[in-house]
Design a protein around this motif. Structure first.
Motif, PDB file in Angstrom:
ATOM      1  N   SER A   6      53.924  51.276  41.828  1.00 13.99           N
ATOM      2  CA  SER A   6      52.189  50.971  41.921  1.00 13.99           C
ATOM      3  C   SER A   6      51.772  49.625  41.172  1.00 13.99           C
ATOM      4  O   SER A   6      52.776  48.830  40.769  1.00 13.99           O
ATOM      5  N   ILE A   7      50.504  49.401  40.987  1.00  8.16           N
ATOM      6  CA  ILE A   7      50.189  48.071  40.421  1.00  8.16           C
ATOM      7  C   ILE A   7      49.224  48.670  39.253  1.00  8.16           C
ATOM      8  O   ILE A   7      48.374  49.219  39.490  1.00  8.16           O
ATOM      9  N   TYR A   8      49.686  48.198  37.936  1.00  7.46           N
ATOM     10  CA  TYR A   8      48.759  48.616  36.793  1.00  7.46           C
ATOM     11  C   TYR A   8      48.037  47.218  36.801  1.00  7.46           C
ATOM     12  O   TYR A   8      48.378  46.147  36.635  1.00  7.46           O
ATOM     13  N   GLY A   9      46.669  47.345  37.457  1.00  7.14           N
ATOM     14  CA  GLY A   9      45.779  46.342  37.572  1.00  7.14           C
ATOM     15  C   GLY A   9      44.575  46.619  37.722  1.00  7.14           C
ATOM     16  O   GLY A   9      44.108  47.780  37.482  1.00  7.14           O
TER      17      GLY A   9
ATOM     18  N   PHE B 167      36.468  43.753  41.131  1.00  5.29           N
ATOM     19  CA  PHE B 167      36.262  42.872  41.932  1.00  5.29           C
ATOM     20  C   PHE B 167      34.690  42.393  42.418  1.00  5.29           C
ATOM     21  O   PHE B 167      34.866  41.688  43.360  1.00  5.29           O
ATOM     22  N   GLY B 168      33.644  42.837  42.027  1.00 10.26           N
ATOM     23  CA  GLY B 168      32.438  42.372  42.320  1.00 10.26           C
ATOM     24  C   GLY B 168      32.035  41.177  41.268  1.00 10.26           C
ATOM     25  O   GLY B 168      30.886  40.662  41.779  1.00 10.26           O
TER      26      GLY B 168
ATOM     27  N   LEU C 149      42.250  38.506  39.021  1.00  9.26           N
ATOM     28  CA  LEU C 149      41.921  38.991  40.318  1.00  9.26           C
ATOM     29  C   LEU C 149      42.362  38.503  41.641  1.00  9.26           C
ATOM     30  O   LEU C 149      42.932  39.252  42.555  1.00  9.26           O
ATOM     31  N   GLU C 150      42.447  37.168  41.820  1.00  8.41           N
ATOM     32  CA  GLU C 150      43.196  36.528  42.742  1.00  8.41           C
ATOM     33  C   GLU C 150      44.853  37.072  42.770  1.00  8.41           C
ATOM     34  O   GLU C 150      45.311  37.184  43.668  1.00  8.41           O
ATOM     35  N   ASP C 151      45.491  36.977  41.474  1.00  9.75           N
ATOM     36  CA  ASP C 151      46.813  37.569  41.207  1.00  9.75           C
ATOM     37  C   ASP C 151      47.030  39.069  41.685  1.00  9.75           C
ATOM     38  O   ASP C 151      47.995  39.229  42.510  1.00  9.75           O
ATOM     39  N   ALA C 152      45.994  39.640  41.468  1.00 10.46           N
ATOM     40  CA  ALA C 152      46.217  41.135  41.812  1.00 10.46           C
ATOM     41  C   ALA C 152      46.025  41.222  43.337  1.00 10.46           C
ATOM     42  O   ALA C 152      46.868  41.953  43.843  1.00 10.46           O
ATOM     43  N   MET C 153      45.219  40.562  44.102  1.00  9.55           N
ATOM     44  CA  MET C 153      45.346  40.510  45.483  1.00  9.55           C
ATOM     45  C   MET C 153      46.466  39.937  46.131  1.00  9.55           C
ATOM     46  O   MET C 153      46.689  40.388  47.085  1.00  9.55           O
TER      47      MET C 153
END
Length: 353
Positions: free
Chosen positions: A132-135, A141-142, A150-154
């Motif tokens: 999973s991703i802890y993020g 994202f708004g 946030l770019e890294d998470a995407m």
């Protein structure tokens, strides 16, 4: 360890609210703007029935209904990944209605969230051998504009590698001590005013003036300590079985705290140690606690952790970008992590094996 398929181009992002939803400001406006941005990126959206609900105590709805939403969204094939609407207080009560054996048999799907979502991100790995991703949660994202985190998470959700051909993240230059986000300013970006200042320990001794990077690797496990110690000793606690399965890899524990004060952090570390969770630890990554800078009766957040972590004679990296004082590096829970720290620079490379 099972790794889900990455979010494809023009894929569908599912949103669920097993903790708080986005029914009030500033979260509602932020979530709606996040949906707008995702649509502009070409993604389809699938909203669960509790995304805007305010019927529960500490969560969006009654625990049984939250579990129904999460189970259906995870096991259905109408979304390619799931992002939690937000954190909260009582997602643990949802677990009583969850069927993790069914989840284990379902096709794996990326689930992303943090804080109270530890109840899902941690248990997916520990109970289901599923990454999973802890993020960040959905409302983040708004913000306008997006912070690089946030770019890294995407990028992780989409399976994009860096120039070296790795799934990897790095720490960020500055962090937010006081947020400017409010009902009147719901799309405020992170108010990053504080310089990153990582503290690196080998055992209990702090490394200062060291020019050689500290490196270590192991399987990543952890989350919000408030939730972890709440799970400890319950029927959902199969941490001992997990670390035995992966003892040859060793474990990198990533930890951060929300409501815990420095004494509660120290008690949590003692409890996890006495439960045997740290048997095969290769290193610790510790985020800035929400009680950052607190000192009580001579105890600060560093000694709260080091009393136990320092005794393991492994690297202990503190005040890294994890958790409730953003930004946060997204972490692939369950993956093999390779960590390199030199001064204030930290790299984490994820190996999906």
């Amino acid at each position: 360890m099972r790794y889900p398929k990455f979010l494809p181009e023009k894929g569908t992002i599912g949103f669920v609210a097993p903790s708080f939803g986005c029914g009030i400001e500033p979260y509602r406006s932020a979530f709606e703007n996040a949906q707008k941005k995702f649509k502009e990126m070409g993604f389809g959206l699938k909203l669960g029935p509790n995304c805007y609900a305010e019927e529960g105590v500490g969560i969006s709805n009654e625990p049984r209904l939250c579990a129904e939403e999460l189970m259906e969204a995870y096991c259905a094939d109408d979304s390619d990944c799931l992002i939690s609407c937000g954190g909260g207080e009582l997602m643990c009560e949802v677990l009583s209605w969850m069927d993790f054996e069914k989840i284990k048999k379902a096709a794996p799907k990326w689930y992303m969230g943090y804080s109270d979502n530890t109840n899902m991100t941690y248990l997916l790995a520990a109970l289901c051998d599923t990454a999973s991703i802890y993020g960040p949660c959905a409302a983040a994202f708004g913000m306008e504009p997006w912070h690089p985190s946030l770019e890294d998470a995407m990028r992780l959700l989409r399976g994009e590698k860096n120039r070296e051909g790795n799934y990897a993240v790095q720490g960020y230059d500055k962090w937010e001590k006081e947020s400017l986000k409010s009902p009147e300013n719901p799309l405020a970006p992170y108010h990053v005013t504080e310089n990153l200042s990582i503290r690196t320990y080998l055992g209990e001794e702090e490394c200062t003036g060291r020019d050689v990077p500290v490196t270590f690797q192991g399987r990543l496990l952890g989350g919000c300590m408030d939730c972890l110690v709440n799970l400890l000793g319950t029927r959902f606690d199969r941490t001992g079985e997990f670390i035995e399965r992966y003892k040859e890899d060793g474990i990198i524990w990533f930890l951060e705290a929300c409501d815990l004060n420095v004494f509660a952090i120290r008690r949590a570390m003692w409890q996890m140690e006495e439960a045997g969770w740290f048997r095969y630890v290769k290193g610790f990554l510790v985020g800035r606690p929400l009680c950052f800078g607190q000192e009580m009766m001579g105890l600060d957040a560093y000694q709260a952790v080091l009393k136990v972590a320092g005794s393991k004679n492994v690297p202990v990296i503190m005040d890294v970008d994890l958790g409730h004082l953003p930004p946060m590096m997204p972490v692939i829970v369950g993956s093999m992590g390779e960590v390199s720290v030199r001064g204030n620079h930290i790299d984490i490379t994820y190996h999906l094996c």
